[in-house]
Scaffold this motif. Structure first.
Motif, PDB file in Angstrom:
ATOM      1  N   HIS A   1       4.982  68.562  65.115  1.00  0.00           N
ATOM      2  CA  HIS A   1       4.218  68.148  63.938  1.00  0.00           C
ATOM      3  C   HIS A   1       2.778  68.651  63.940  1.00  0.00           C
ATOM      4  O   HIS A   1       1.994  68.261  63.081  1.00  0.00           O
ATOM      5  CB  HIS A   1       4.255  66.627  63.809  1.00  0.00           C
ATOM      6  CG  HIS A   1       5.658  66.107  63.696  1.00  0.00           C
ATOM      7  ND1 HIS A   1       6.405  66.251  62.552  1.00  0.00           N
ATOM      8  CD2 HIS A   1       6.469  65.502  64.597  1.00  0.00           C
ATOM      9  CE1 HIS A   1       7.603  65.736  62.747  1.00  0.00           C
ATOM     10  NE2 HIS A   1       7.673  65.274  63.967  1.00  0.00           N
ATOM     11  N   HIS A   2       2.442  69.486  64.912  1.00  0.00           N
ATOM     12  CA  HIS A   2       1.070  69.988  65.010  1.00  0.00           C
ATOM     13  C   HIS A   2       0.668  70.745  63.760  1.00  0.00           C
ATOM     14  O   HIS A   2      -0.432  70.555  63.235  1.00  0.00           O
ATOM     15  CB  HIS A   2       0.943  70.879  66.246  1.00  0.00           C
ATOM     16  CG  HIS A   2      -0.418  71.475  66.412  1.00  0.00           C
ATOM     17  ND1 HIS A   2      -0.747  72.731  65.946  1.00  0.00           N
ATOM     18  CD2 HIS A   2      -1.549  70.975  66.948  1.00  0.00           C
ATOM     19  CE1 HIS A   2      -2.012  72.977  66.223  1.00  0.00           C
ATOM     20  NE2 HIS A   2      -2.527  71.931  66.820  1.00  0.00           N
ATOM     21  N   SER A   3       1.569  71.608  63.259  1.00  0.00           N
ATOM     22  CA  SER A   3       1.204  72.442  62.111  1.00  0.00           C
ATOM     23  C   SER A   3       0.953  71.592  60.863  1.00  0.00           C
ATOM     24  O   SER A   3       0.089  71.919  60.051  1.00  0.00           O
ATOM     25  CB  SER A   3       2.280  73.495  61.839  1.00  0.00           C
ATOM     26  OG  SER A   3       3.501  72.877  61.545  1.00  0.00           O
ATOM     27  N   VAL A   4       1.702  70.490  60.735  1.00  0.00           N
ATOM     28  CA  VAL A   4       1.500  69.593  59.581  1.00  0.00           C
ATOM     29  C   VAL A   4       0.126  68.921  59.690  1.00  0.00           C
ATOM     30  O   VAL A   4      -0.644  68.875  58.722  1.00  0.00           O
ATOM     31  CB  VAL A   4       2.616  68.524  59.523  1.00  0.00           C
ATOM     32  CG1 VAL A   4       2.241  67.404  58.562  1.00  0.00           C
ATOM     33  CG2 VAL A   4       3.919  69.162  59.085  1.00  0.00           C
ATOM     34  N   ALA A   5      -0.184  68.418  60.889  1.00  0.00           N
ATOM     35  CA  ALA A   5      -1.477  67.754  61.101  1.00  0.00           C
ATOM     36  C   ALA A   5      -2.619  68.750  60.886  1.00  0.00           C
ATOM     37  O   ALA A   5      -3.642  68.419  60.270  1.00  0.00           O
ATOM     38  CB  ALA A   5      -1.539  67.173  62.509  1.00  0.00           C
ATOM     39  N   TYR A   6      -2.423  69.968  61.391  1.00  0.00           N
ATOM     40  CA  TYR A   6      -3.459  70.989  61.257  1.00  0.00           C
ATOM     41  C   TYR A   6      -3.675  71.336  59.788  1.00  0.00           C
ATOM     42  O   TYR A   6      -4.815  71.428  59.320  1.00  0.00           O
ATOM     43  CB  TYR A   6      -3.085  72.239  62.058  1.00  0.00           C
ATOM     44  CG  TYR A   6      -4.183  73.262  62.104  1.00  0.00           C
ATOM     45  CD1 TYR A   6      -5.203  73.162  63.048  1.00  0.00           C
ATOM     46  CD2 TYR A   6      -4.226  74.309  61.194  1.00  0.00           C
ATOM     47  CE1 TYR A   6      -6.229  74.090  63.076  1.00  0.00           C
ATOM     48  CE2 TYR A   6      -5.246  75.243  61.216  1.00  0.00           C
ATOM     49  CZ  TYR A   6      -6.248  75.132  62.163  1.00  0.00           C
ATOM     50  OH  TYR A   6      -7.266  76.046  62.187  1.00  0.00           O
ATOM     51  N   ALA A   7      -2.576  71.512  59.058  1.00  0.00           N
ATOM     52  CA  ALA A   7      -2.673  71.849  57.634  1.00  0.00           C
ATOM     53  C   ALA A   7      -3.371  70.720  56.864  1.00  0.00           C
ATOM     54  O   ALA A   7      -4.217  70.983  56.002  1.00  0.00           O
ATOM     55  CB  ALA A   7      -1.283  72.097  57.064  1.00  0.00           C
ATOM     56  N   ALA A   8      -3.033  69.476  57.203  1.00  0.00           N
ATOM     57  CA  ALA A   8      -3.640  68.323  56.522  1.00  0.00           C
ATOM     58  C   ALA A   8      -5.146  68.276  56.779  1.00  0.00           C
ATOM     59  O   ALA A   8      -5.940  68.057  55.857  1.00  0.00           O
ATOM     60  CB  ALA A   8      -2.983  67.037  57.001  1.00  0.00           C
ATOM     61  N   ALA A   9      -5.534  68.512  58.041  1.00  0.00           N
ATOM     62  CA  ALA A   9      -6.959  68.478  58.402  1.00  0.00           C
ATOM     63  C   ALA A   9      -7.702  69.659  57.780  1.00  0.00           C
ATOM     64  O   ALA A   9      -8.824  69.520  57.281  1.00  0.00           O
ATOM     65  CB  ALA A   9      -7.118  68.487  59.913  1.00  0.00           C
ATOM     66  N   ARG A  10      -7.066  70.799  57.814  1.00  0.00           N
ATOM     67  CA  ARG A  10      -7.687  72.008  57.272  1.00  0.00           C
ATOM     68  C   ARG A  10      -7.901  71.892  55.765  1.00  0.00           C
ATOM     69  O   ARG A  10      -8.881  72.391  55.220  1.00  0.00           O
ATOM     70  CB  ARG A  10      -6.773  73.184  57.617  1.00  0.00           C
ATOM     71  CG  ARG A  10      -7.265  74.552  57.281  1.00  0.00           C
ATOM     72  CD  ARG A  10      -8.267  75.085  58.278  1.00  0.00           C
ATOM     73  NE  ARG A  10      -8.695  76.390  57.849  1.00  0.00           N
ATOM     74  CZ  ARG A  10      -8.309  77.535  58.414  1.00  0.00           C
ATOM     75  NH1 ARG A  10      -7.512  77.506  59.454  1.00  0.00           N
ATOM     76  NH2 ARG A  10      -8.732  78.682  57.965  1.00  0.00           N
ATOM     77  N   ALA A  11      -6.971  71.218  55.098  1.00  0.00           N
ATOM     78  CA  ALA A  11      -7.086  71.043  53.646  1.00  0.00           C
ATOM     79  C   ALA A  11      -8.310  70.211  53.279  1.00  0.00           C
ATOM     80  O   ALA A  11      -8.846  70.339  52.188  1.00  0.00           O
ATOM     81  CB  ALA A  11      -5.827  70.388  53.100  1.00  0.00           C
TER      82      ALA A  11
END
Lengths: 190, 171
Positions: A28-38
């Motif tokens: 789930h790292h990529s989901v968390a990263y995408a959410a934070a990056r957004a």
């Protein structure tokens, strides 16, 4: 099947298994990263926000009831964490009806156009997208998630996900055009 | 269909996500309309740049390493605990005592003889160790029983400790 595997991983992590813990982060790292990056753009604090989000995930894992998907739960935590980081760190972030919009800094357009690359311009345009459009786009491209997965993570209909992404891309093009930087021409030369 | 309507369909057209008739209709329009063709080309570039950003996503392993930093140290501590703590400390003490007894009471020169095989060396070593224990006990049966009983208990504890430590380190 994925949800069942997630459930098993949660059980394992709650029993203190480091392997389960690692697997949850990797999945789930990529989901968390995408959410934070957004929320935070490409600042240095994105990784800190992701780490803090996962800390909160594991501290609160016993409260995860499985009523929503694990990816949805992690996405929400990461997004909230990023919003908190943004509130603390950046006075130029103004919450508007639950959506974070970045106010562009003062700039000299001509000088910027000369030295900025298409990718950097795109980051700026992304920062000014509608919150949901940006979340959907970041999950699609940074998170490498399918439309169906994004629909589950954001808990919105599949059609809405497609609309967000398609309109978001058209909006990005418009913003790049307004900055007098033709995306096609600039990217072709870079 | 007007250009403004076609423009809205171009992102889905690029993904080949339109019904076949609409897909064909947009294709036909793009062949004839340079303005909409530009929109499609720009969006294709934006798509590529968005995909290129994926390469900049840091690996999950970095987050795992940062989060497991504490756990990683505790694993190292587990190994140290195993090697120098609890029953193992007693085992190390016993081994040190055995070595001291051996050094002072056995013919070390004989042990290091090149003519000796590994099995002979080991049996000589254990024999001298037993002799050392007998010597310390002064031949008293109760002391001997206490020493051997203690050693057996120690071995059981060390075995259990080892199994538990390995299970913890594997998790």
């Amino acid at each position: 099947l994925k949800a069942e595997e997630d459930h098993e991983l949660v059980t394992g992590a709650l029993q203190g298994s480091q392997r389960a813990f690692r697997e949850i982060v990797e999945r789930h790292h990529s989901v968390a990263y995408a959410a934070a990056r957004a929320v935070l753009g490409d600042g240095d604090d994105v990784e800190d926000a992701v780490q803090n989000a996962f800390l909160k995930v594991f501290r609160g894992l016993h409260t995860f009831r499985g009523t929503s998907k694990l990816s949805t739960w992690i996405y929400r935590i990461a997004r909230n964490e990023a919003i908190n980081v943004a509130k603390k760190a950046a006075p130029d972030v103004i919450p508007v009806e639950g959506v974070e919009l970045r106010v562009p800094e003062e700039e000299h357009p001509d000088a910027r156009l000369e030295r900025r690359q298409a990718g950097e311009m795109l980051e700026e345009a992304l920062a000014n997208l509608d919150g949901e459009q940006r979340q959907a786009i970041e999950l699609r491209y940074l998170g490498d998630r399918s439309y169906e997965e994004i629909s589950e993570i954001m808990e919105i209909p599949l059609g809405t996900v497609k609309t967000h992404i398609h309109r978001g891309k058209l909006m990005l093009r418009l913003m790049l055009k307004r900055r007098k930087l033709p995306a096609r021409k600039e990217a072709g030369t870079s | 269909m007007k250009c403004a309507e076609i423009e809205q369909l171009i992102p889905a057209w690029l993904e080949k996500d339109l019904p076949p008739e609409e897909q064909a209709m947009v294709s036909l329009h793009l062949e004839r309309c340079a303005r909409c063709g530009d929109v499609a080309a720009d969006l294709a570039v934006i798509e590529t740049v968005l995909e290129m950003r994926r390469a900049a996503v840091p690996p999950a392993s970095r987050t795992v390493a940062a989060l497991l930093g504490t756990a990683g140290r505790s694993r190292a501590r587990t190994i140290l605990d195993f090697a120098f703590g609890g029953p193992c400390l007693a085992a190390w003490t016993m081994l040190a005592l055995g070595v001291i007894l051996f050094v002072f009471r056995s013919k070390t020169v004989f042990l290091f003889s090149p003519k000796l095989g590994l099995f002979e060396r080991l049996s000589f070593l254990s024999e001298r160790l037993v002799q050392g224990i007998v010597h310390v006990s002064g031949g008293d049966a109760w002391i001997l029983a206490a020493v051997y009983g203690g050693l057996t208990l120690l071995m059981v504890l060390v075995s259990a400790w080892t199994v538990m430590s390995l299970a913890r380190a594997r998790q």
